[in-house]
Write an enzyme that holds these catalytic residues in place. Structure first.
Site, PDB file in Angstrom:
ATOM      1  N   TRP A  61      -5.755  -0.522 -53.141  1.00 52.48           N
ATOM      2  CA  TRP A  61      -5.126   0.636 -53.793  1.00 52.48           C
ATOM      3  C   TRP A  61      -4.200   0.239 -54.936  1.00 52.48           C
ATOM      4  CZ3 TRP A  61      -0.047  -0.399 -53.521  1.00 52.48           C
ATOM      5  CH2 TRP A  61       0.384  -1.219 -52.471  1.00 52.48           C
ATOM      6  N   ASN A  62      -3.813  -1.027 -55.048  1.00 50.88           N
ATOM      7  CA  ASN A  62      -2.736  -1.323 -56.009  1.00 50.88           C
ATOM      8  C   ASN A  62      -3.210  -1.344 -57.461  1.00 50.88           C
ATOM      9  OD1 ASN A  62      -4.054  -3.750 -55.617  1.00 50.88           O
ATOM     10  ND2 ASN A  62      -2.198  -4.982 -55.543  1.00 50.88           N
ATOM     11  N   LYS A 106     -16.736   0.379 -51.813  1.00 52.33           N
ATOM     12  CA  LYS A 106     -15.822   1.171 -50.976  1.00 52.33           C
ATOM     13  C   LYS A 106     -14.399   0.988 -51.489  1.00 52.33           C
ATOM     14  CE  LYS A 106     -13.104   0.663 -47.685  1.00 52.33           C
ATOM     15  NZ  LYS A 106     -12.107   1.690 -48.050  1.00 52.33           N
ATOM     16  N   GLU A 135     -10.532 -12.142 -52.893  1.00 53.99           N
ATOM     17  CA  GLU A 135      -9.265 -12.182 -53.646  1.00 53.99           C
ATOM     18  C   GLU A 135      -8.202 -11.630 -52.707  1.00 53.99           C
ATOM     19  OE1 GLU A 135      -8.746 -13.489 -56.480  1.00 53.99           O
ATOM     20  OE2 GLU A 135     -10.692 -13.602 -57.453  1.00 53.99           O
ATOM     21  N   LEU A 136      -7.461 -12.536 -52.093  1.00 56.22           N
ATOM     22  CA  LEU A 136      -6.590 -12.125 -50.984  1.00 56.22           C
ATOM     23  C   LEU A 136      -5.119 -12.192 -51.383  1.00 56.22           C
ATOM     24  CD1 LEU A 136      -8.619 -13.952 -48.198  1.00 56.22           C
ATOM     25  CD2 LEU A 136      -8.965 -11.679 -49.180  1.00 56.22           C
ATOM     26  N   CYS A 147      -0.524  -8.690 -56.223  1.00 62.81           N
ATOM     27  CA  CYS A 147      -0.762  -9.914 -55.454  1.00 62.81           C
ATOM     28  C   CYS A 147      -0.188 -11.139 -56.176  1.00 62.81           C
ATOM     29  CB  CYS A 147      -2.244 -10.094 -55.223  1.00 62.81           C
ATOM     30  SG  CYS A 147      -3.163  -9.957 -56.746  1.00 62.81           S
TER      31      CYS A 147
END
Ligand code: NAP
Length: 484
Positions: free
Chosen positions: A156-157, A180, A255-256, A289
């Site tokens: 969402w960011n 999604k 991409e965490l 992030c």
């Protein structure tokens, strides 16, 4: 506020070129983080709709993958142009569902579109190789082919840019997709689909489903026709999806989470360092992030740095992202974010940290957190170990270069790091030793479509953007040819 956004407020999912509802007709509400008013509803879908989206993507793959890269580039460039033509409306919609200040939303639309242009061009340069032979009669060739149907799960960011960073290389390479988006910010994704439709991108090439994240994720990971999963989000969900993809051995891009350190050395340009650290910390209300999560400041510049940061933090304006004159800090995405941040701040204070400014929910509303500055922190605190994901700057004092590097590397993640110094030798030493995928020197803003974005360690796998980004969507095939 431009009302044009309503043209793009699509309240249906997009499967096989059709706008559709959930099979059970259930919907999910989407709220404005500023005042919790209703923005709209989206279908609450699950496994059956996701399977249909995969069916559509698999069918469309046959013709999309056979188009020349030039034809695909033309579709993508048309999509890119439509996005930019409508950027005011798209940005308004983004601010309504995500909360970020409008200027940042406009910046994200432009940033997101830049990936489409970049990969439209890069798709034409994915040539193979001819390898010198070891036998007179044999020739060795390497070609690159689209990996197949790609699933994308996005956060969402950055509801637009995190999507285009995946769609652009996938579509340029000849893959088709099932996407999604986050249930918190689905409208930006649906608006992109509406513009893809306008651009004439054929049905089934790009499908968007939303609803029950677990049910949708289970199908995307379990279906053998999906050959790649690309995910941006938290490290915990990334690990779960990694495990779930093992059964069908999918290629993965992850991409965490990050926990970005900033190293401010005594010889840094103070004004520049403060301005850039502020940008790296407070952009998107601290919800990126690559946000400056741990600000390590060398002892000789420490007091001056803290004094300047205090003034800068106090001057940040809060409010509705759509307000005029504009504000710098919008609301946080939900109340859970506020609860998490407050717990981190409280734990740090209980262990000896000092709140210089802020440290509480803002009177403006229950999803606003007063921009906060904390000093006297130490690296054992939870606030140093976790991603804060909010407008809280935490400063740590260090003595030596070695100490700062050790502290910076002492976390399991490694996405982005920042360094402020005027010493070129130190720039090299520190950049080489930081265990991060990105090192940003003397600047707080480094992201663009032309350079590789991604992390090491538990921050993930693969790179987005740059000439490397498209390789993640291509298979290598070796052809051995007997010419006799
Ligand atoms: P998240 O909770 O991991 O959610 C990301 C996406 O995963 C959302 O679409 C979410 O759906 C979906 N999801 C949740 N549970 C799932 C499941 N069991 N199966 C399949 N999908 C599932 O992360 P977030 O809170 O949205 O985003 C913040 C995180 O993203 C931070 O850690 C941040 O560092 C990271 N991030 C990383 C990058 C990067 O490039 N490295 C960029 C941006 C953000 P719902 O929202 O619908 O539940």
């Amino acid at each position: 506020m431009t009302r044009d956004y309503q043209t793009f407020l699509k309240q249906q999912a997009y499967i096989d070129g059709q706008w559709c509802l959930a099979d059970n007709a259930q919907v999910l509400p989407v709220y404005n983080p500023f005042d919790q008013s209703l923005v709209g509803h989206v279908p609450n879908m699950g496994g059956s709709e996701t399977t249909r989206a995969i069916d559509a993507a698999a069918a469309a793959l046959v013709s999309w993958s056979k188009l020349t890269a030039l034809v695909r580039a033309d579709y993508l460039l048309k999509w890119h142009d439509l996005i930019l033509t409508n950027k005011a409306a798209l940005a308004t919609l983004m601010t309504l569902e995500q909360g970020k200040p409008l200027a940042e939303a406009v910046g994200e639309i432009e940033f997101g579109a830049s990936f489409i242009r970049w990969f439209a061009e890069e798709g034409r340069r994915t040539g193979g190789d001819i390898i010198p032979t070891e036998k007179d009669n044999l020739r060795y060739l390497v070609i690159k082919q689209p990996i197949g149907v790609v699933a994308a799960i996005t956060p969402w960011n950055f509801p637009t840019a995190m999507l285009t960073r995946k769609c652009a290389p996938a579509l340029a390479a000849g893959c088709t997709m099932v996407i999604k988006p986050s249930e918190l910010t689905p409208f930006s994704a649906l608006a992109l689909a509406a513009l893809a439709e306008q651009a004439g991108i054929p049905k089934g090439v790009l499908n968007i489903v939303m609803g029950d994240a677990k049910a949708i994720g289970d199908v995307l990971c379990g279906d053998a026709r999906v050959r790649k999963l690309t995910f941006t989000g938290s490290t915990n969900i990334g690990k779960l999806l990694y495990r779930q993809c093992a059964g069908t051995v999918k290629k993965l891009s992850l991409e965490l989470g990050g926990n970005a350190p900033v190293l401010v050395f005594d010889d840094a340009d103070l004004d520049k360092a403060v301005a850039q650290v502020m940008a790296a910390k407070f952009r998107n209300s601290g919800q990126t992030c690559v946000c400056a999560n741990r600000i390590f400041v060398q002892t000789g510049i420490y007091d001056r740095f803290v004094a300047a940061m205090t003034v800068a933090v106090q001057n940040l304006s809060l409010g509705n992202g759509l307000s005029v004159p504009p504000v710098l800090i919008g609301p946080l995405i939900n109340e859970a974010a506020i609860t998490k941040i407050q717990a981190l701040v409280d734990q740090a204070v209980s262990k000896g940290a000092t709140v210089v400014y802020g440290g509480h929910v803002d009177p403006l509303g229950r999803q606003f957190y007063t921009p906060t500055l904390i000093v006297n922190a130490d690296v054992s605190m939870d606030i140093a170990q976790d991603e804060i994901f909010g407008p809280v700057a935490v400063i740590y004092r260090f003595e030596t270069e070695a100490q700062a590097i050790t502290w910076a590397n002492s976390v399991p993640v490694g996405l982005a790091a920042y360094c402020f110094t005027a010493n070129i030798g130190r720039t090299w030493r520190v950049s080489e030793q930081l265990a991060f995928g990105i090192v940003s020197v003397n600047t707080g803003l480094f992201s663009n479509a032309t350079t590789p974005f991604g992390g090491v360690k538990e921050s993930g796998l693969g790179r987005e953007g740059s000439k490397y980004g498209i390789e993640d969507y291509l298979d290598i095939k070796y052809i051995c040819l007997d010419i006799n």
